[in-house]
Design a protein around this motif. Structure first.
Motif, mmCIF file in Angstrom:
data_model
loop_
_atom_site.group_PDB
_atom_site.id
_atom_site.type_symbol
_atom_site.label_atom_id
_atom_site.label_comp_id
_atom_site.label_asym_id
_atom_site.label_seq_id
_atom_site.Cartn_x
_atom_site.Cartn_y
_atom_site.Cartn_z
ATOM 1 N N ARG A 40 17.257 -56.256 75.697
ATOM 2 C CA ARG A 40 17.574 -55.929 77.120
ATOM 3 C C ARG A 40 16.161 -55.556 77.789
ATOM 4 O O ARG A 40 15.376 -54.852 77.276
ATOM 5 C CB ARG A 40 18.318 -54.931 77.151
ATOM 6 N N PHE A 41 15.925 -56.478 78.970
ATOM 7 C CA PHE A 41 14.666 -56.198 79.439
ATOM 8 C C PHE A 41 14.991 -55.864 81.191
ATOM 9 O O PHE A 41 15.988 -56.542 81.737
ATOM 10 C CB PHE A 41 13.877 -57.592 79.795
ATOM 11 N N HIS A 42 14.249 -54.956 81.462
ATOM 12 C CA HIS A 42 14.398 -54.434 82.843
ATOM 13 C C HIS A 42 13.295 -54.137 83.534
ATOM 14 O O HIS A 42 12.297 -53.291 82.887
ATOM 15 C CB HIS A 42 15.409 -53.303 82.943
ATOM 16 N N VAL A 43 12.995 -54.695 84.620
ATOM 17 C CA VAL A 43 11.647 -54.533 85.447
ATOM 18 C C VAL A 43 12.157 -54.008 86.884
ATOM 19 O O VAL A 43 12.978 -54.526 87.424
ATOM 20 C CB VAL A 43 10.834 -55.560 85.440
ATOM 21 N N ARG A 44 11.406 -53.100 87.073
ATOM 22 C CA ARG A 44 11.711 -52.444 88.714
ATOM 23 C C ARG A 44 10.384 -52.264 89.657
ATOM 24 O O ARG A 44 9.343 -51.878 88.989
ATOM 25 C CB ARG A 44 12.203 -50.870 88.653
#
Length: 459
Positions: A354-358
């Motif tokens: 899982r990859f998340h960027v904000r």
């Protein structure tokens, strides 16, 4: 143990911070100094509840913690006392293992028998500075009202100041209200320094979190007395306490609108008769979300100095009253996030990535002003300045989760900053947090997390 909302709360609002500095394991960020979300936790999840949960469901007689800036390695244990169906108390004990070992090895004694060795250990165990004790009581006044009272009667070292706290939670149909009084209140600034405020009062009203739609958050905060450095903090601050911790009254409010977008969501069937380790992490997808809103800050008293300083850095609407220590600041903010997940988190190995960027834009006025100057320079065939380009760059944060084996996940959260003046390496990693997560499959969606933040202190 609720799922943290990674897109909004940690960037624009100060959440409680998990810390090993005190027995109750709680510190509030100094207003205006949000901390990395990886070390944040929900306001209803206390250290005593965490340890009690691990003792009961994970069969851990003692829960360890480590604080490099304070007491080192410590062990925790709780004892829950049910007074009635709606009222229970919790006794929280903390033992400083590292200081105990230092006392034993540094005493210079050489016991020549088992009995003398046990006497030496027993004598050192009577040292009161090795222990920290805390008591908390939670009472359900009504189905919608909960009152929490706590007292830390003793802490490590020379800090013998009791810490008292009272918190009232009330559930409205679509809102949550929290009223809190702490004496002294423990705060941490962006440099990692801990401060005690003699009396801290706060009222917090927030709409219930939702995946999309409008929401708002209102917080009123009042400090009394001059802040002092927490006695258990060995790190010596270069500057004084943050201005927002000085005596005064402040109001902070924000209104926002959030929208989610699904680019792809897997419709493939899951493994039959195999429950995912975490129900919220069992659907492969690619999605994005966007938030736009407005924030308002008003302050009266010595604490208004920080708001005045922020008004100099922001092009938003600001106002300072002459002859009165007060300030008002209003601005826009926005956030864009992207999430990609592979795997259903059902198999034993490597079934979740899982990859998340904000990307956060904390000041809309600064972004518009910087973008306007950059556009004008390009239209005039001029090179934009590095300062203008830096102004329009958002605050970025990245999160990566990877299943190792079974319910164990490795996770790393970090901020990413562009330093265009450093031509050799313009990308800088800010305060990464490394964590090992254990998903509790029997509860559907709950986890135990062991985390270690790397916080850099400014020179």
């Amino acid at each position: 143990m609720k799922k943290l909302r990674w897109a909004m709360d940690g960037s624009f609002w100060e959440l409680d911070m998990s810390t090993a500095m005190t027995a109750d394991g709680l510190a509030r960020p100094a207003p205006g100094d949000p901390i990395p979300l990886g070390v944040s936790r929900g306001t209803r999840l206390s250290r005593a509840k965490q340890i009690h949960f691990m003792q009961r469901f994970m069969f851990m007689p003692f829960v360890p913690s480590y604080s490099a800036a304070s007491h080192g390695v410590a062990l925790h244990r709780t004892l829950t006392i049910p007074f009635s169906q709606n009222w229970f108390g919790t006794l929280l004990g903390q033992f400083n293992v590292q200081k105990f070992m230092s006392c034993v090895t540094g005493s210079g004694e050489t016991p020549n028998s088992v009995s003398s060795w046990l006497q030496t250990i027993g004598r050192h165990l009577q040292n009161h500075s090795l222990y920290a004790l805390g008591f908390s009581s939670e009472l359900m006044l009504t189905p919608d009202d909960t009152l929490l009272l706590s007292l830390d009667s003793y802490t490590f070292g020379d800090n013998k100041k009791p810490r008292k706290k009272a918190i009232l939670h009330h559930k409205f149909p679509n809102h949550n209200l929290t009223v809190e009084a702490v004496s002294p209140g423990l705060f941490v600034d962006k440099s990692g320094n801990y401060w005690d405020v003699p009396l801290s009062l706060a009222i917090d009203m927030a709409s219930l979190a939702s995946d999309s739609g409008a929401s708002y958050h209102l917080c009123m905060h009042h400090n009394t007395g001059s802040p002092t450095q927490f006695q258990g903090d060995d790190h010596q601050p270069i500057h004084g306490p943050p201005a927002t911790l000085l005596p005064g009254f402040s109001v902070k409010s924000a209104f926002s609108f959030k929208q989610n977008f699904d680019f792809w969501r897997s419709k493939a069937p899951k493994l039959k008769l195999v429950q995912p380790y975490d129900m919220f992490l069992s659907n492969p997808h690619i999605s994005a979300s966007g938030i736009i809103g407005a924030a308002f800050t008003a302050s009266v008293g010595d604490c208004s100095a920080r708001t005045q300083d922020n008004s100099l850095e922001s092009n938003g609407f600001s106002f300072q009253a002459s002859g009165v220590k007060s300030a008002f600041l209003a601005d826009l903010f926005a956030s864009v996030s992207f999430t990609a997940q592979h795997g259903n988190y059902q198999r034993l190995f490597l079934d979740l990535t899982r990859f998340h960027v904000r990307l956060d834009f904390p000041s809309g006025s600064r972004f518009v002003a910087g973008a306007t100057r950059v556009a004008q320079n390009l239209l005039n065939s001029q090179h934009p300045s590095l300062e203008d380009i830096q102004t329009i760059c958002p605050n970025a944060s990245i999160s990566l989760q990877q299943q190792i084996a079974g319910p164990f996940l490795f996770r790393v959260d970090s901020g990413v900053t562009l330093d265009l003046e450093n031509q050799d390496w313009p990308v800088r990693v800010d305060e990464p947090v490394f964590a090992l997560e254990y998903s509790m499959q029997v509860l559907g969606s709950a986890k135990a997390v062991a985390w270690y933040p790397i916080i850099s202190f400014p020179d």
